[in-house]
Design an enzyme around this catalytic site. Sequence first.
Site, PDB file in Angstrom:
ATOM      1  N   CYS A 169      31.721  38.332  -7.130  1.00  0.00           N
ATOM      2  CA  CYS A 169      31.384  39.676  -6.658  1.00  0.00           C
ATOM      3  C   CYS A 169      30.910  39.617  -5.213  1.00  0.00           C
ATOM      4  CB  CYS A 169      30.286  40.283  -7.527  1.00  0.00           C
ATOM      5  SG  CYS A 169      30.932  40.775  -9.132  1.00  0.00           S
ATOM      6  N   GLU A 184      26.344  40.118  -1.996  1.00  0.00           N
ATOM      7  CA  GLU A 184      25.887  39.112  -2.962  1.00  0.00           C
ATOM      8  C   GLU A 184      26.336  37.737  -2.454  1.00  0.00           C
ATOM      9  OE1 GLU A 184      26.386  39.758  -7.204  1.00  0.00           O
ATOM     10  OE2 GLU A 184      27.023  37.678  -7.446  1.00  0.00           O
ATOM     11  N   ARG A 195      20.205  38.163  -9.184  1.00  0.00           N
ATOM     12  CA  ARG A 195      21.063  37.334  -8.335  1.00  0.00           C
ATOM     13  C   ARG A 195      20.288  36.598  -7.246  1.00  0.00           C
ATOM     14  NH1 ARG A 195      24.029  39.190 -11.835  1.00  0.00           N
ATOM     15  NH2 ARG A 195      22.651  37.738 -12.801  1.00  0.00           N
TER      16      ARG A 195
HETATM   17  C1  LIG Z   1      35.972  34.255 -10.616  1.00  0.00           C
HETATM   18  C2  LIG Z   1      34.485  34.254 -10.368  1.00  0.00           C
HETATM   19  C3  LIG Z   1      33.633  34.864 -11.281  1.00  0.00           C
HETATM   20  C4  LIG Z   1      32.255  34.896 -11.042  1.00  0.00           C
HETATM   21  N1  LIG Z   1      31.447  35.508 -11.951  1.00  0.00           N
HETATM   22  C5  LIG Z   1      30.123  35.538 -11.744  1.00  0.00           C
HETATM   23  C6  LIG Z   1      29.246  36.169 -12.683  1.00  0.00           C
HETATM   24  O1  LIG Z   1      29.666  36.699 -13.707  1.00  0.00           O
HETATM   25  N2  LIG Z   1      27.918  36.156 -12.431  1.00  0.00           N
HETATM   26  C7  LIG Z   1      27.389  35.558 -11.304  1.00  0.00           C
HETATM   27  O2  LIG Z   1      26.173  35.562 -11.125  1.00  0.00           O
HETATM   28  N3  LIG Z   1      28.201  34.957 -10.405  1.00  0.00           N
HETATM   29  C8  LIG Z   1      29.534  34.929 -10.597  1.00  0.00           C
HETATM   30  N4  LIG Z   1      30.341  34.322  -9.668  1.00  0.00           N
HETATM   31  C9  LIG Z   1      29.743  33.718  -8.476  1.00  0.00           C
HETATM   32  C10 LIG Z   1      29.342  32.230  -8.645  1.00  0.00           C
HETATM   33  O3  LIG Z   1      30.026  31.670  -9.738  1.00  0.00           O
HETATM   34  C11 LIG Z   1      27.833  32.072  -8.853  1.00  0.00           C
HETATM   35  O4  LIG Z   1      27.085  32.713  -7.843  1.00  0.00           O
HETATM   36  C12 LIG Z   1      27.426  30.590  -8.862  1.00  0.00           C
HETATM   37  O5  LIG Z   1      26.104  30.485  -9.284  1.00  0.00           O
HETATM   38  C13 LIG Z   1      27.548  29.954  -7.491  1.00  0.00           C
HETATM   39  O6  LIG Z   1      27.209  28.592  -7.625  1.00  0.00           O
HETATM   40  P1  LIG Z   1      27.803  27.537  -6.615  1.00  0.00           P
HETATM   41  O7  LIG Z   1      27.307  26.192  -7.017  1.00  0.00           O
HETATM   42  O8  LIG Z   1      29.248  27.703  -6.502  1.00  0.00           O
HETATM   43  O9  LIG Z   1      27.065  27.974  -5.267  1.00  0.00           O
HETATM   44  P2  LIG Z   1      27.702  27.974  -3.813  1.00  0.00           P
HETATM   45  O10 LIG Z   1      28.721  29.059  -3.730  1.00  0.00           O
HETATM   46  O11 LIG Z   1      28.109  26.612  -3.418  1.00  0.00           O
HETATM   47  O12 LIG Z   1      26.424  28.409  -2.963  1.00  0.00           O
HETATM   48  C14 LIG Z   1      25.884  29.708  -3.080  1.00  0.00           C
HETATM   49  C15 LIG Z   1      24.503  29.702  -2.408  1.00  0.00           C
HETATM   50  O13 LIG Z   1      23.639  28.846  -3.154  1.00  0.00           O
HETATM   51  C16 LIG Z   1      23.127  27.821  -2.290  1.00  0.00           C
HETATM   52  N5  LIG Z   1      23.046  26.583  -3.074  1.00  0.00           N
HETATM   53  C17 LIG Z   1      24.066  25.865  -3.613  1.00  0.00           C
HETATM   54  N6  LIG Z   1      23.580  24.794  -4.256  1.00  0.00           N
HETATM   55  C18 LIG Z   1      22.237  24.843  -4.108  1.00  0.00           C
HETATM   56  C19 LIG Z   1      21.173  24.010  -4.532  1.00  0.00           C
HETATM   57  N7  LIG Z   1      21.389  22.890  -5.240  1.00  0.00           N
HETATM   58  N8  LIG Z   1      19.911  24.368  -4.203  1.00  0.00           N
HETATM   59  C20 LIG Z   1      19.667  25.492  -3.484  1.00  0.00           C
HETATM   60  N9  LIG Z   1      20.627  26.311  -3.030  1.00  0.00           N
HETATM   61  C21 LIG Z   1      21.897  25.980  -3.352  1.00  0.00           C
HETATM   62  C22 LIG Z   1      24.126  27.689  -1.149  1.00  0.00           C
HETATM   63  O14 LIG Z   1      23.509  27.118  -0.015  1.00  0.00           O
HETATM   64  C23 LIG Z   1      24.513  29.139  -0.975  1.00  0.00           C
HETATM   65  O15 LIG Z   1      23.530  29.830  -0.231  1.00  0.00           O
HETATM   66  C24 LIG Z   1      31.721  34.280  -9.880  1.00  0.00           C
HETATM   67  C25 LIG Z   1      32.582  33.640  -8.976  1.00  0.00           C
HETATM   68  C26 LIG Z   1      33.947  33.627  -9.201  1.00  0.00           C
HETATM   69  C27 LIG Z   1      34.845  32.940  -8.215  1.00  0.00           C
END
Ligand SMILES: Cc1cc2nc3c(=O)[nH]c(=O)nc-3n(C[C@H](O)[C@H](O)[C@H](O)COP(=O)(O)OP(=O)(O)OC[C@H]3O[C@@H](n4cnc5c(N)ncnc54)[C@H](O)[C@@H]3O)c2cc1C
Length: 323
Positions: A239, A314, A191
């Site tokens: 999570c 996380e 992660r």
């Molecule tokens: C219903 C549900 C199920 C999920 N299941 C999983 C799962 O099975 N496995 C899992 O790993 N995660 C899961 N997640 C969490 C999420 O989907 C992941 O962590 C996803 O990768 C987050 O991406 P995001 O673009 O939404 O990041 P954001 O939530 O927008 O940002 C998260 C972090 O990443 C940073 N960030 C965003 N974009 C960039 C970029 N371009 N460069 C550098 N840093 C950046 C942000 O600054 C922040 O620190 C789940 C979430 C939900 C709501």
Amino acid sequence: MLSWPCAALPEAELSGRTTIRIGGRAEWLLEPAHPDEFVAGWHAARERGYEPRVLGGGANLLLGDGTLPGVVITTERMGRVFRPRPDDELGAADEYAPLLPALTPLERGADTRLVAWAGCSLPGLVRITRELGWSGFEGLAGVPGHLGGGVAMNAGGRWGELWDVVESVRVLTRAGELQQLERAQCAPRYRDGNLGGAVVLGAVLRFRADERAAVKERVQGYLREKSAAQPVTEHSCGCIFKNPDKNLSAGRGAGQLIEAAGAKGLRRGDALVSEKHGNFIVNRGRASARDVLDLIEDVRARVADRFGLRLENEIKVWDASAS
Ligand SMILES: Cc1cc2nc3c(=O)[nH]c(=O)nc-3n(C[C@H](O)[C@H](O)[C@H](O)COP(=O)(O)OP(=O)(O)OC[C@H]3O[C@@H](n4cnc5c(N)ncnc54)[C@H](O)[C@@H]3O)c2cc1C
């Protein structure tokens, strides 16, 4: 009024840009539509004394209730996917240029790579690779968010992680330098893409050719399992806690520890520890960031009392009061 080198919104509402639907405003929200615009916006923010935050799909974020001072840059409008040029033409400088031919979704070819900008949606990439019959991304089925956030977080689970398919990433370092990092130069962890705070602008992803029906079946199977185990139709930020070291938790994941500590169903206001999966907090209506943060501490304390283990977040928290 400040002017910016890309679309920009002052006092922008952020809660609708997160999957848990919580959060106040950003003093400035920049919306670049291209990696070059992103870089220009990032430099403009730094020149004005702001340390920009990057917002992807907001699927692993809890935003504070107040106004976040400074600049948030969203990758929302940077959602393009391309086929890479043949190797001999693939110059680092123009790899993400908009001139590259747009992807024809059903086209199959020997080169099983895609170039994707940071704002590509993960579910969109699952759909595209499923239609192409390319394997490697099935483990991301049902994971919301953008490619950049997924690379930064090394999103995934027991069926695979995002970095399994990364061939290279284009990043903007904290020092403001553009770099093309090959997979071998990177050391992603559980992660955590481990990129030292660099911003992901895009990536070259390499998949394996497979049968479309087989890929489709795996995607459907994983989606079924995920929706049986997790509250995927409710507002959450995924999570809350990382799974602890298995040697310390007798092999139990965070959700199992939370359930065994009797914390499922705990609530603060409209924030509730999901009955379906203990590692999810859902927003049942008007939960505030304060409600969620307090609930996180309640759960952490219960698990610490019961098992002597401190669960580590996380999710990322952007708390205006703490900025
Ligand atoms: C219903 C549900 C199920 C999920 N299941 C999983 C799962 O099975 N496995 C899992 O790993 N995660 C899961 N997640 C969490 C999420 O989907 C992941 O962590 C996803 O990768 C987050 O991406 P995001 O673009 O939404 O990041 P954001 O939530 O927008 O940002 C998260 C972090 O990443 C940073 N960030 C965003 N974009 C960039 C970029 N371009 N460069 C550098 N840093 C950046 C942000 O600054 C922040 O620190 C789940 C979430 C939900 C709501």
